[in-house]
Design a protein around this motif. Structure first.
Motif, PDB file in Angstrom:
ATOM      1  N   VAL A  10     -16.134  -0.963   7.150  1.00 49.91           N
ATOM      2  CA  VAL A  10     -15.426  -1.453   8.304  1.00 49.91           C
ATOM      3  C   VAL A  10     -15.254  -2.937   8.211  1.00 49.91           C
ATOM      4  CG1 VAL A  10     -16.538   0.322   9.625  1.00 49.91           C
ATOM      5  CG2 VAL A  10     -17.387  -1.962   9.714  1.00 49.91           C
ATOM      6  N   GLY A  11     -14.181  -3.484   8.781  1.00 47.46           N
ATOM      7  CA  GLY A  11     -13.913  -4.902   8.660  1.00 47.46           C
ATOM      8  C   GLY A  11     -13.679  -5.572   9.984  1.00 47.46           C
ATOM      9  N   HIS A  12     -13.596  -6.856   9.983  1.00 45.07           N
ATOM     10  CA  HIS A  12     -13.450  -7.655  11.195  1.00 45.07           C
ATOM     11  C   HIS A  12     -13.185  -9.082  10.815  1.00 45.07           C
ATOM     12  CE1 HIS A  12     -17.252  -6.313   9.873  1.00 45.07           C
ATOM     13  NE2 HIS A  12     -17.335  -7.568   9.535  1.00 45.07           N
ATOM     14  N   ALA A  13     -13.278  -9.979  11.764  1.00 47.88           N
ATOM     15  CA  ALA A  13     -12.998 -11.380  11.482  1.00 47.88           C
ATOM     16  C   ALA A  13     -14.171 -11.976  10.739  1.00 47.88           C
ATOM     17  CB  ALA A  13     -12.729 -12.126  12.775  1.00 47.88           C
ATOM     18  N   ASN A  14     -14.591 -13.172  11.109  1.00 47.91           N
ATOM     19  CA  ASN A  14     -15.681 -13.811  10.390  1.00 47.91           C
ATOM     20  C   ASN A  14     -16.966 -13.031  10.513  1.00 47.91           C
ATOM     21  OD1 ASN A  14     -14.104 -16.126   9.768  1.00 47.91           O
ATOM     22  ND2 ASN A  14     -14.207 -16.567  11.931  1.00 47.91           N
ATOM     23  N   ALA A  15     -17.217 -12.445  11.640  1.00 49.96           N
ATOM     24  CA  ALA A  15     -18.387 -11.605  11.799  1.00 49.96           C
ATOM     25  C   ALA A  15     -18.066 -10.556  12.832  1.00 49.96           C
ATOM     26  CB  ALA A  15     -19.575 -12.428  12.264  1.00 49.96           C
ATOM     27  N   THR A 227      -0.164 -14.628   6.299  1.00 42.76           N
ATOM     28  CA  THR A 227      -0.302 -13.402   5.521  1.00 42.76           C
ATOM     29  C   THR A 227       1.004 -13.167   4.771  1.00 42.76           C
ATOM     30  OG1 THR A 227       0.414 -12.055   7.395  1.00 42.76           O
ATOM     31  CG2 THR A 227      -1.953 -12.355   7.116  1.00 42.76           C
ATOM     32  N   VAL A 228       0.938 -12.333   3.760  1.00 40.98           N
ATOM     33  CA  VAL A 228       2.122 -12.051   2.962  1.00 40.98           C
ATOM     34  C   VAL A 228       3.018 -11.038   3.654  1.00 40.98           C
ATOM     35  CG1 VAL A 228       2.957 -11.278   0.698  1.00 40.98           C
ATOM     36  CG2 VAL A 228       0.811 -12.552   0.870  1.00 40.98           C
ATOM     37  N   ALA A 233       2.488  -4.992  11.706  1.00 41.11           N
ATOM     38  CA  ALA A 233       2.598  -3.645  11.159  1.00 41.11           C
ATOM     39  C   ALA A 233       1.301  -3.186  10.516  1.00 41.11           C
ATOM     40  CB  ALA A 233       3.725  -3.605  10.126  1.00 41.11           C
ATOM     41  N   PHE A 234       0.192  -3.880  10.776  1.00 39.93           N
ATOM     42  CA  PHE A 234      -1.044  -3.573  10.065  1.00 39.93           C
ATOM     43  C   PHE A 234      -1.577  -2.189  10.406  1.00 39.93           C
ATOM     44  CE2 PHE A 234      -5.669  -3.498   9.618  1.00 39.93           C
ATOM     45  CZ  PHE A 234      -5.733  -3.667   8.241  1.00 39.93           C
ATOM     46  N   PHE A 419      -4.039  -7.284   2.013  1.00 36.65           N
ATOM     47  CA  PHE A 419      -4.489  -6.131   2.787  1.00 36.65           C
ATOM     48  C   PHE A 419      -5.924  -6.316   3.273  1.00 36.65           C
ATOM     49  CE2 PHE A 419      -6.792  -2.046   2.806  1.00 36.65           C
ATOM     50  CZ  PHE A 419      -6.136  -1.420   3.859  1.00 36.65           C
ATOM     51  N   HIS A 420      -6.809  -6.751   2.395  1.00 44.26           N
ATOM     52  CA  HIS A 420      -8.209  -6.894   2.792  1.00 44.26           C
ATOM     53  C   HIS A 420      -8.421  -8.061   3.747  1.00 44.26           C
ATOM     54  CE1 HIS A 420      -9.087  -3.973  -0.418  1.00 44.26           C
ATOM     55  NE2 HIS A 420     -10.172  -3.743   0.280  1.00 44.26           N
ATOM     56  N   ARG A 421      -7.591  -9.090   3.640  1.00 41.28           N
ATOM     57  CA  ARG A 421      -7.694 -10.186   4.605  1.00 41.28           C
ATOM     58  C   ARG A 421      -7.320  -9.694   6.002  1.00 41.28           C
ATOM     59  NH1 ARG A 421      -8.163 -15.674   4.320  1.00 41.28           N
ATOM     60  NH2 ARG A 421      -7.328 -16.858   6.065  1.00 41.28           N
ATOM     61  N   GLN A 422      -6.273  -8.903   6.086  1.00 37.86           N
ATOM     62  CA  GLN A 422      -5.892  -8.337   7.379  1.00 37.86           C
ATOM     63  C   GLN A 422      -6.918  -7.296   7.842  1.00 37.86           C
ATOM     64  OE1 GLN A 422      -1.769  -7.414   8.182  1.00 37.86           O
ATOM     65  NE2 GLN A 422      -1.084  -8.535   6.378  1.00 37.86           N
ATOM     66  N   LEU A 423      -7.472  -6.543   6.913  1.00 41.59           N
ATOM     67  CA  LEU A 423      -8.488  -5.547   7.267  1.00 41.59           C
ATOM     68  C   LEU A 423      -9.715  -6.210   7.879  1.00 41.59           C
ATOM     69  CD1 LEU A 423      -9.309  -2.508   7.055  1.00 41.59           C
ATOM     70  CD2 LEU A 423     -10.310  -3.066   4.836  1.00 41.59           C
TER      71      LEU A 423
END
Length: 757
Positions: A10-15, A227-228, A233-234, A419-423
């Motif tokens: 799972v992902g998020h911002a800095n924490a 972002t690129v 649309a993420f 993708f992973h930066r947005q994730l």
């Protein structure tokens, strides 16, 4: 956990925080994925079209963002998930301001720079462009091939570009906590402009440096990101994201002129030499480690990194940029051409030849696409090149003989990174609604490893016990850090610091082309211990995580205080002989590439479709623990770019060293075997007995009524045994017991993950 898929998480911002017992993070940030069996997306060379950004700020729907500043509160980037509203930035936030501070961090360029573009468009009168040489924050550069040299070259290039546009770069040496507020006050800044941080350490630093300015001085914090592909649309599923994202966004036009620096600008510090910078970074890094033995390991790692093929080439690129012989964009073009061209200058031709040689060495069958992250990943991480610039130059390149290899590598790396930066940011907000209410308490953060975004779980105790070791929990093949969901907070509640990293190539950690092997995963744990934990650990590993953890402690014993194996992978062989092993490594030949592709794709799709069934099979006493969340996250990660390559790595791995040999010959420290005897993958009871018989002393074996993943299937039993082991065998030891055979530890060869525990 031994699954033949590529990951979970799972992902998020800095924490992303689900507040630990002592967590200072104020809000729980959501993250749980939708329930779905994500189809597998096979990465391939695609055709990308570009939507050019205008000269000013990007229009609504574009991905350059500024946080609308709010007076009286801290910077919104530090622990907040970015709002999609931020991706339609109003220039009015800076309009009418006469004095603005722009803080450069990982954006060392004037091309495609949203902050500079905004300052030029808004009519700012005086612009202070600041870079802080903070040795503590920059110490991880020593783990990056050619990192210190490239930083210095990037700063020189940035200074030249700013001066050509009527501005100056202010260099200041010191702590960002002190320098940024001091400079802001000395120039009378009304706003501070900076990039949104995804990496936790930098996000916290930016928060500390600006909070007082915002809350007490009324300075506006204007946060940008780019972002690129359109973030509106993420989708956390890579295949869904590709279907909805539309055209890539082209880079912003570079301002022809910038506001001048104020007359009150402080005196700029001189750039150090590469040797001086390396010395100061090493000094700062050693000061953060708990003992001299860890520093010795760090120095060896730095030396090894500095001798890599890519380090030599990155230094050549840095030297050419520093001398003004090439621009960063020209260096990228030389890489993409993959050979010298008549139109290049002699210096550019020499650099192109060196790059082409390095590409031929790095692009091997087991790690296709590795050349770009190895050679240009450091430049993208520093922001000397933006991801949009990379894609733009790649698309503009014409296909010529031999060029497809580098174009494919650059496109693949850019797509995965974006993708992973947005994730890591938008992916957290998107899943807040589906976060389980009974989620245990911990925080999930990001760190950078070899230019890739990686994720880890951390849980801090409210009050740490005296001499309590830090615990590191390592998942198995196909799993991720949060599989230890019912272990982290419970262990922290007993006074232990707890970390659970998600290995490179799994979960929501990026799956870049790094050449996956026991060596790379062992090095990942080593670098995580040195850079994030910064003290010796009690390492508990499940399945392949146990084997990789054993390899790390065998090869770097001073990084550990104890070892816990939970249904560990790796052969148990009392007659293991190192000479025979070395011969077997040399004799092994991987199957032909077309066979690997054919077999792996079929197996990968089949296994990805049966995740939930496989999980319940591995959790025989508590199949309900193999829940919808766990299955959905594994399925989500199996569709990530690069996941197939992680799976295919098993076909190229050397044979493994024996698990008992690693533990007995090199580790020789306190060891606990927690064995789920109902493991359907093998004779778990027999393996545990063999370990006890072969190792005889120094090893405690506990049999559990559980399957392959006892820490998640029966977390209470595992926690109780783990705490008892630490209290009775680790904490009572007078020193980290692993130093006995440290001198004989070898890092030459490691073991295979293509095993069945």
């Amino acid at each position: 956990m031994l699954l033949s898929h590529s990951g979970v998480h799972v992902g998020h911002a800095n924490a992303r925080a689900t507040a630990c017992p002592s967590s200072a993070l104020p809000l729980p940030l959501g993250h749980r994925p939708r329930s779905s069996n994500a189809p597998v997306s096979i990465p391939r060379l695609a055709t990308y079209s570009l939507r050019q950004s205008p000269a000013g700020i990007s229009p609504a729907g574009a991905s350059t963002s500024f946080a609308r500043p709010v007076s009286g509160r801290g910077p919104v980037h530090a622990r907040a998930v970015p709002s999609l509203r931020e991706y339609s930035p109003p220039v009015e936030d800076l309009a009418g301001m006469s004095r603005v501070l722009l803080w450069f961090k990982h954006d060392l360029r004037v091309d495609d720079h949203p902050g500079l573009t905004a300052c030029a468009s808004a009519g700012v009168t005086n612009l202070t462009c600041l870079y802080v040489i903070d040795h503590d924050m920059l110490a991880p550069l020593l783990y990056t091939p050619g990192g210190p040299e490239l930083l210095l070259a990037s700063l020189q290039s940035l200074q030249r570009d700013l001066q050509a546009r009527g501005c100056e770069l202010l260099l200041q040496t010191g702590s960002v906590d002190e320098v940024v507020p001091a400079v802001a006050r000395s120039v009378g800044a009304e706003a501070i402009v900076m990039e949104r941080e995804v990496i936790h350490g930098w996000g916290e630093a930016a928060d500390r440096a600006t909070q007082e300015l915002v809350q007490q001085d009324g300075v506006k914090a204007v946060i940008w990101s780019s972002t690129v592909w359109n973030p509106r649309a993420f989708d956390i599923n890579f295949k869904g994201w590709k279907a909805k994202r539309g055209d890539a966004i082209g880079p912003l036009k570079t301002p022809n002129a910038l506001p001048a620096a104020p007359s009150s600008l402080p005196t700029s510090d001189s750039l150090p030499s590469p040797e001086e910078l390396r010395f100061m970074l090493d000094y700062a890094g050693s000061g953060s480690l708990s003992d001299d033995d860890m520093h010795e390991v760090a120095e060896k790692v730095h030396a090894w990194t500095d001798n890599k093929v890519e380090s030599k080439v990155v230094k050549l690129v840095a030297a050419a940029i520093s001398a003004g012989d090439v621009t960063p964009t020209q260096a990228l073009q030389a890489y993409l051409n993959n050979s010298p061209t008549p139109s290049q200058s002699p210096a550019q031709q020499q650099l192109a030849a060196e790059l082409a040689t390095a590409v031929s060495q790095l692009e091997i069958v087991s790690s296709r696409g590795a050349s770009f992250p190895a050679l240009f990943g450091p430049m993208v991480s520093l922001g000397t090149l933006s991801r949009r610039m990379v894609l733009n130059e790649t698309v503009k390149s014409q296909y010529r003989q031999g060029q497809a290899l580098t174009i494919r590598a650059a496109m693949k790396a850019t797509e995965s990174s974006d993708f992973h930066r947005q994730l890591a940011t938008l992916g957290s907000e998107a899943q807040r609604a589906t976060q389980p209410e009974d989620l245990p308490a911990y925080s999930v953060r990001q760190w950078m490893w070899r230019g890739h975004s990686m994720e880890y779980v951390i849980c801090e105790p409210q009050e740490r016990r005296p001499d309590a070791p830090t615990i590191m929990l390592v998942h198995g093949f196909g799993a991720f850090g949060e599989q230890w969901r019912d272990n982290t907070a419970q262990l922290a509640s007993q006074g232990f610091r707890v970390f659970a990293p998600t290995l490179a190539g799994f979960g929501r950690s990026e799956k870049g082309a790094i050449g996956y092997s026991q060596d790379s995963w062992r090095d990942y744990l080593r670098d995580f211990t040195l850079q994030i934990v910064k003290e010796p650990v009690v390492l508990a590993g499940n399945s392949i995580g146990g084997f990789i953890g054993s390899s790390m402690l065998a090869d770097y014993p001073s990084l550990g205080r104890g070892l816990v194996l939970l249904n560990s992978a790796g052969p148990v062989n009392a007659s293991f002989d190192m000479d025979d092993y070395n011969k077997a490594v040399l004799a092994k030949k991987p199957p032909p590439e077309f066979v690997v592709q054919l077999v792996s794709r079929g197996l990968f799709v089949s296994l990805a479709l049966g995740v939930e069934r496989t999980l319940k099979w591995l959790y025989p006493t508590a199949p309900h623990r193999a829940d919808e969340w766990l299955a959905a996250e594994i399925s989500r990660a199996a569709a990530d770019p690069g996941s197939l390559e992680v799976f295919q790595s098993a076909f190229y791995l050397p044979p493994p060293r024996a698990l008992n040999y690693l533990v007995q010959k090199f580790w020789s420290g306190p060891t606990l075997v927690l064995q789920g005897i109902l493991d359907p993958l093998n004779d778990a009871r027999g393996r545990a007995g063999d370990m006890k018989t072969i190792l005889s002393s120094g090893v405690t074996v506990v049999l559990l009524e559980a399957g392959h993943c006892p820490m998640d299937e029966q977390p209470t039993m595992v926690n109780e045994n783990l705490i008892k082991f630490i209290e009775e065998q680790v904490m009572k030891s007078s020193s980290p017991a692993l130093l006995v055979n440290k001198a004989s530890a070898s890092v030459a060869v490691t073991a295979s993950v293509a095993v069945t525990a």
